[in-house]
Write a protein that holds these residues in place. Structure first.
Motif, PDB file in Angstrom:
ATOM      1  N   GLU A 196       1.614  -6.387   9.907  1.00 38.55           N
ATOM      2  CA  GLU A 196       1.062  -6.110   8.580  1.00 38.55           C
ATOM      3  C   GLU A 196      -0.405  -5.731   8.754  1.00 38.55           C
ATOM      4  O   GLU A 196      -1.066  -6.248   9.659  1.00 38.55           O
ATOM      5  CB  GLU A 196       1.209  -7.354   7.700  1.00 38.55           C
ATOM      6  CG  GLU A 196       2.664  -7.747   7.486  1.00 38.55           C
ATOM      7  CD  GLU A 196       2.884  -9.024   6.695  1.00 38.55           C
ATOM      8  OE1 GLU A 196       3.966  -9.159   6.108  1.00 38.55           O
ATOM      9  OE2 GLU A 196       1.995  -9.889   6.692  1.00 38.55           O
TER      10      GLU A 196
ATOM     11  N   ARG B  23      -0.162  -2.630   4.452  1.00 38.15           N
ATOM     12  CA  ARG B  23       0.865  -1.749   5.030  1.00 38.15           C
ATOM     13  C   ARG B  23       1.842  -2.584   5.866  1.00 38.15           C
ATOM     14  O   ARG B  23       1.465  -3.594   6.433  1.00 38.15           O
ATOM     15  CB  ARG B  23       0.218  -0.709   5.941  1.00 38.15           C
ATOM     16  CG  ARG B  23      -0.646   0.297   5.209  1.00 38.15           C
ATOM     17  CD  ARG B  23      -1.238   1.290   6.209  1.00 38.15           C
ATOM     18  NE  ARG B  23      -2.172   2.196   5.565  1.00 38.15           N
ATOM     19  CZ  ARG B  23      -3.055   2.944   6.227  1.00 38.15           C
ATOM     20  NH1 ARG B  23      -3.100   2.899   7.556  1.00 38.15           N
ATOM     21  NH2 ARG B  23      -3.879   3.736   5.580  1.00 38.15           N
ATOM     22  N   TYR B  24       3.071  -2.114   5.965  1.00 42.87           N
ATOM     23  CA  TYR B  24       4.091  -2.674   6.869  1.00 42.87           C
ATOM     24  C   TYR B  24       4.403  -4.136   6.556  1.00 42.87           C
ATOM     25  O   TYR B  24       4.515  -4.979   7.456  1.00 42.87           O
ATOM     26  CB  TYR B  24       3.666  -2.493   8.340  1.00 42.87           C
ATOM     27  CG  TYR B  24       2.948  -1.175   8.558  1.00 42.87           C
ATOM     28  CD1 TYR B  24       3.551   0.022   8.160  1.00 42.87           C
ATOM     29  CD2 TYR B  24       1.660  -1.121   9.077  1.00 42.87           C
ATOM     30  CE1 TYR B  24       2.887   1.230   8.297  1.00 42.87           C
ATOM     31  CE2 TYR B  24       0.992   0.081   9.212  1.00 42.87           C
ATOM     32  CZ  TYR B  24       1.602   1.256   8.820  1.00 42.87           C
ATOM     33  OH  TYR B  24       0.941   2.436   8.942  1.00 42.87           O
TER      34      TYR B  24
ATOM     35  N   ALA C  92       0.867  -1.171   0.000  1.00 48.80           N
ATOM     36  CA  ALA C  92       0.000   0.000   0.000  1.00 48.80           C
ATOM     37  C   ALA C  92       0.910   1.229   0.000  1.00 48.80           C
ATOM     38  O   ALA C  92       2.028   1.198   0.500  1.00 48.80           O
ATOM     39  CB  ALA C  92      -0.882  -0.004   1.240  1.00 48.80           C
ATOM     40  N   THR C  93       0.412   2.326  -0.577  1.00 54.40           N
ATOM     41  CA  THR C  93       1.245   3.535  -0.639  1.00 54.40           C
ATOM     42  C   THR C  93       0.548   4.702   0.058  1.00 54.40           C
ATOM     43  O   THR C  93       0.865   5.862  -0.190  1.00 54.40           O
ATOM     44  CB  THR C  93       1.557   3.912  -2.104  1.00 54.40           C
ATOM     45  OG1 THR C  93       0.318   4.219  -2.768  1.00 54.40           O
ATOM     46  CG2 THR C  93       2.237   2.779  -2.836  1.00 54.40           C
TER      47      THR C  93
ATOM     48  N   TYR D 182       0.614   5.764   3.188  1.00 54.21           N
ATOM     49  CA  TYR D 182       1.157   6.167   4.486  1.00 54.21           C
ATOM     50  C   TYR D 182       2.424   6.994   4.279  1.00 54.21           C
ATOM     51  O   TYR D 182       2.948   7.040   3.152  1.00 54.21           O
ATOM     52  CB  TYR D 182       1.412   4.959   5.395  1.00 54.21           C
ATOM     53  CG  TYR D 182       2.248   3.861   4.793  1.00 54.21           C
ATOM     54  CD1 TYR D 182       3.636   3.881   4.871  1.00 54.21           C
ATOM     55  CD2 TYR D 182       1.643   2.801   4.134  1.00 54.21           C
ATOM     56  CE1 TYR D 182       4.401   2.869   4.325  1.00 54.21           C
ATOM     57  CE2 TYR D 182       2.390   1.784   3.578  1.00 54.21           C
ATOM     58  CZ  TYR D 182       3.777   1.826   3.686  1.00 54.21           C
ATOM     59  OH  TYR D 182       4.515   0.824   3.127  1.00 54.21           O
TER      60      TYR D 182
END
Ligand SMILES: [Zn+2]
Length: 352
Positions: free
Chosen positions: A320, A313-314, A233-234, A236
């Motif tokens: 995650e 994310r993460y 995901a982008t 953040y």
């Protein structure tokens, strides 16, 4: 509604690449409730089938996760570890770990590093390396060797947890969520099937080189395949959308587009999403993707393949994060697509 209890149970199993048996058994147990045929091959990939018409649609979600392996035990009982799959060692500092020792017994420990008090200034500024970390099981070498051996597998000691109604955090969402989606999609398809023979596959050893995708797609020889994985995901801080695009949690499942993806399958997936009212996101993938889709597409004479991803994310951390609405969208999209391709053959997917 998707089966959250099954999802959390899958996430709580320890299953690094090469030691997926515990997770596969839970997946298999669930599959046996509705699949017509469930079986495991000699590499460890597990298959769940519904339908016996045409075409054969393979749904691949990898059941393994990144993990740790005992490399060396020193005289004081400190254990040096290797990564099974791609770790950022910074993520490991201070974590608790759960290893599977003799006779499947869980042995817990902590990942140690020198504290800040005694780090030299030049050490503080440097990224920590795997060989500078150790696992402390709180035991002497003699006691430890009764329960842990070189080559034993472990993971970070975290399970799944819903932060809100929709946001789920866990280790191993990469790609337990994909293995979950392919089986849920099979279940939804089974409730309202078409002619397609759908085979959900919990593939092994993806994190160490897409190895289960290779053996399972050769073995099954499907007419069409969809791999389901997570993608970065982008949405953040600190991510450059100019280089990796715009992918949001909750924005819907992600369809990869590029040479790794059969264009006919891609268009049919888009059309299905439109018909079913499912919002999707598109990700540009200008090369072979680092997913099962890569090896599946190149199997035999080429298998028409697509990749559906869940924004995450993460990635490759114990926390995650995914949005369960994206998961629900993917399940609906795949089960509808399976019905839509009823009666088609491989030749219908020749790209031009
Ligand atoms: Zn993955």
């Amino acid at each position: 509604m998707i089966n959250k209890d099954f999802l959390l149970k899958l996430l709580s199993q320890v299953g690094p690449s090469g030691d997926e048996g515990r997770v596969s058994r839970v997946w298999r147990e669930e599959a046996e409730k509705f699949a017509k045929k469930v079986y495991t091959d000699t590499h460890g990939n597990t298959y769940a089938e519904f339908g016996d018409g045409k075409p054969t649609l393979m749904l691949a979600g990898h059941i393994d996760e990144i993990g740790l392996m005992v490399q060396y035990i020193d005289d004081n009982g400190f254990v040096y570890i290797s990564g099974v799959g791609g770790w950022d060692p910074q993520v490991l500092v201070g974590q608790r770990v759960r290893f599977i020792g003799k006779d499947g017994k869980v042995v817990k420990g902590v990942i140690g590093r020198k504290p800040i008090h005694i780090l030299k200034p030049e050490e503080r500024d440097k990224a920590v390396k795997m060989e500078e970390l150790w696992v402390d099981f709180g035991m002497t070498k003699e006691d430890l060797e009764k329960v842990i051996s070189v080559g034993d597998y472990g993971v970070l000691d975290w399970d799944g947890e819903f932060l809100t109604d929709f946001r789920l955090v866990s280790r191993a969402l990469d790609d337990r969520i994909g293995a979950f989606i392919v089986l849920e999609a099979l279940k939804f398809y089974a409730q309202n099937p078409g002619e397609t023979r759908v085979v959900a596959v919990a593939t092994v050893q993806e994190e160490i080189g897409l190895r289960g995708a290779k053996t399972s797609s050769y073995f099954l020889n499907p007419d069409i395949a969809i791999a389901v994985d997570v993608t970065v995901a982008t949405d953040y801080p600190g991510v450059d959308k100019r280089t990796i695009g715009d992918i949001k949690l909750g924005g819907g499942p992600v369809l990869a587009k590029g040479p790794n993806i059969n264009p006919v399958v891609f268009e049919l997936l888009l059309e299905t999403a439109r018909e079913e009212g499912i919002t999707v996101q598109i990700e540009a993938s200008p090369r072979g993707t680092p997913t099962d889709a890569n090896f599946i597409q190149m199997e035999r004479g080429g298998i028409p393949t697509a990749l559906i991803s869940i924004p995450c994310r993460y990635l490759h951390s114990p926390s995650e994060m995914v949005d369960i609405r994206d998961v629900e969208g993917a399940v609906k999209l795949i089960s509808s697509f399976a019905r839509k391709i009823s009666g088609k053959t491989k030749e219908d997917f020749i790209p031009w």
